[in-house]
Enzyme design. Structure first.
Site, mmCIF file in Angstrom:
data_model
loop_
_atom_site.group_PDB
_atom_site.id
_atom_site.type_symbol
_atom_site.label_atom_id
_atom_site.label_comp_id
_atom_site.label_asym_id
_atom_site.label_seq_id
_atom_site.Cartn_x
_atom_site.Cartn_y
_atom_site.Cartn_z
ATOM 1 N N ASN A 292 -10.981 -2.926 -5.159
ATOM 2 C CA ASN A 292 -10.277 -1.891 -5.923
ATOM 3 C C ASN A 292 -10.990 -1.528 -7.221
ATOM 4 O OD1 ASN A 292 -6.992 -2.981 -4.834
ATOM 5 N ND2 ASN A 292 -8.118 -1.170 -4.176
ATOM 6 N N ASP B 24 0.832 -1.204 0.000
ATOM 7 C CA ASP B 24 0.000 0.000 0.000
ATOM 8 C C ASP B 24 0.870 1.258 0.000
ATOM 9 O OD1 ASP B 24 -2.362 1.393 -0.012
ATOM 10 O OD2 ASP B 24 -2.765 1.144 2.126
HETATM 11 C C1 IPE Z 1 -5.393 -2.821 -0.084
HETATM 12 O O1 IPE Z 1 -5.082 -1.486 -0.272
HETATM 13 C C2 IPE Z 1 -5.372 -3.541 -1.398
HETATM 14 C C3 IPE Z 1 -4.057 -3.706 -1.998
HETATM 15 C C4 IPE Z 1 -2.934 -3.283 -1.524
HETATM 16 C C5 IPE Z 1 -4.060 -4.417 -3.242
HETATM 17 P P1 IPE Z 1 -6.211 -0.373 -0.434
HETATM 18 O O2 IPE Z 1 -5.498 0.906 -0.619
HETATM 19 O O3 IPE Z 1 -7.169 -0.773 -1.499
HETATM 20 O O4 IPE Z 1 -6.953 -0.473 0.948
HETATM 21 P P2 IPE Z 1 -7.925 0.560 1.690
HETATM 22 O O5 IPE Z 1 -8.976 0.984 0.691
HETATM 23 O O6 IPE Z 1 -7.084 1.717 2.119
HETATM 24 O O7 IPE Z 1 -8.469 -0.208 2.857
HETATM 25 C C1 IPE Z 2 -1.413 0.253 -3.338
HETATM 26 O O1 IPE Z 2 -1.315 1.612 -3.409
HETATM 27 C C2 IPE Z 2 -1.785 -0.384 -4.646
HETATM 28 C C3 IPE Z 2 -3.180 -0.858 -4.693
HETATM 29 C C4 IPE Z 2 -4.040 -0.814 -3.721
HETATM 30 C C5 IPE Z 2 -3.639 -1.410 -5.952
HETATM 31 P P1 IPE Z 2 -2.570 2.572 -3.409
HETATM 32 O O2 IPE Z 2 -2.960 2.824 -4.803
HETATM 33 O O3 IPE Z 2 -3.654 2.072 -2.535
HETATM 34 O O4 IPE Z 2 -1.913 3.871 -2.773
HETATM 35 P P2 IPE Z 2 -2.533 4.875 -1.721
HETATM 36 O O5 IPE Z 2 -3.087 4.073 -0.588
HETATM 37 O O6 IPE Z 2 -3.599 5.647 -2.437
HETATM 38 O O7 IPE Z 2 -1.381 5.735 -1.315
HETATM 39 MG MG MG Z 3 -4.119 2.332 -0.562
#
Ligand code: IPE
Ligand code: IPE
Ligand code: MG
Length: 217
Positions: free
Chosen positions: A77, A29
């Protein structure tokens, strides 16, 4: 992935910091925040995140981790804007090709969780067991935890030892809820694109200091 001479050499260089987890899972993340901090589009964060995947996969292998599961795209997602969630046919073909090419590999296992959600996984497992019960093949009263585990996507993997989440968020976001029952959890402030082999080594050293009791003493 088969071990190479180089990974065997770096394995010997790892200091003895306690047991190495057999199965590590990472919630990767923070790509978006990494990009935002640089005034870049979010996709630049995902690109940088790919490099972190390469670094961490190599480091995990060198440290003797048997299975590495990376949460790359959750079933939730899909709620994101379309340009961030396009599973174009050429991408799907690349994924299929990579799985076919590595299917006969021996050695450490790399799992990329795509369109994964733990609750959907448990729903699917429950439906299969219920169908077998309805068909008279199994006795509902005799269903065990092992029977449920055998229906999960992780059935062929070693037990989950360690879950790491980058970027400072402290939640599981529908990742491996059943499997994490007795996993150690580690929340690290580092944003995923900044994650290195050393970050993983630190995490594994911290795991090595944990006392796992499984409800006992
Ligand atoms: C969790 O991250 C999913 C992945 C890393 C693939 P998110 O960024 O989607 O999670 P939330 O929405 O902050 O809980
Ligand atoms: C993790 O990074 C990748 C996925 C969840 C697919 P994010 O895209 O969630 O990044 P933040 O949480 O917005 O920084
Ligand atoms: Mg995220």
């Amino acid at each position: 992935v088969s071990p190479t001479a180089a990974s065997v050499a770096s394995l010997a260089a790892v200091p003895d910091t306690g047991p190495v987890p057999r199965h590590v899972a990472i919630i990767m993340d923070g790509n978006g925040r990494w990009a935002k901090a640089r005034h870049l589009p979010r996709v630049a964060g995902h690109k940088a995140g790919v490099e972190a995947v390469r670094r961490v996969t190599r480091a995990a292998r060198a440290m003797g981790v048997e299975a590495l599961t990376l949460y790359a795209f959750s079933s939730e997602n899909w709620r994101r804007p379309e340009d961030e969630v396009r599973f174009a046919p050429d991408l799907v073909a690349l994924v299929d090709d990579a799985m076919a090419k590595t299917a006969a590999n021996t050695g450490p296992i790399l799992v990329i969780a795509l369109n994964y959600g733990s609750q959907a996984e448990l729903v699917a497992a429950t439906r299969r067991l219920a169908a077998r019960a309805a068909a008279g093949e199994i006795d509902p009263a005799a269903i065990t935890a092992d029977d449920i585990e055998a229906e999960l996507d992780t059935a062929d993997l070693p037990p989950l030892d360690l879950v790491i989440r980058s970027s400072g968020e402290q939640r599981l976001s529908n990742f491996l809820l059943w499997q994490a029952a007795y996993a150690e959890l580690l929340f690290i402030d580092t944003l995923w694109p900044d994650f290195t082999g050393d970050t993983l080594a630190d995490a594994i050293a911290a795991f090595g200091q944990r006392q796992r009791r499984y409800g006992g003493l």
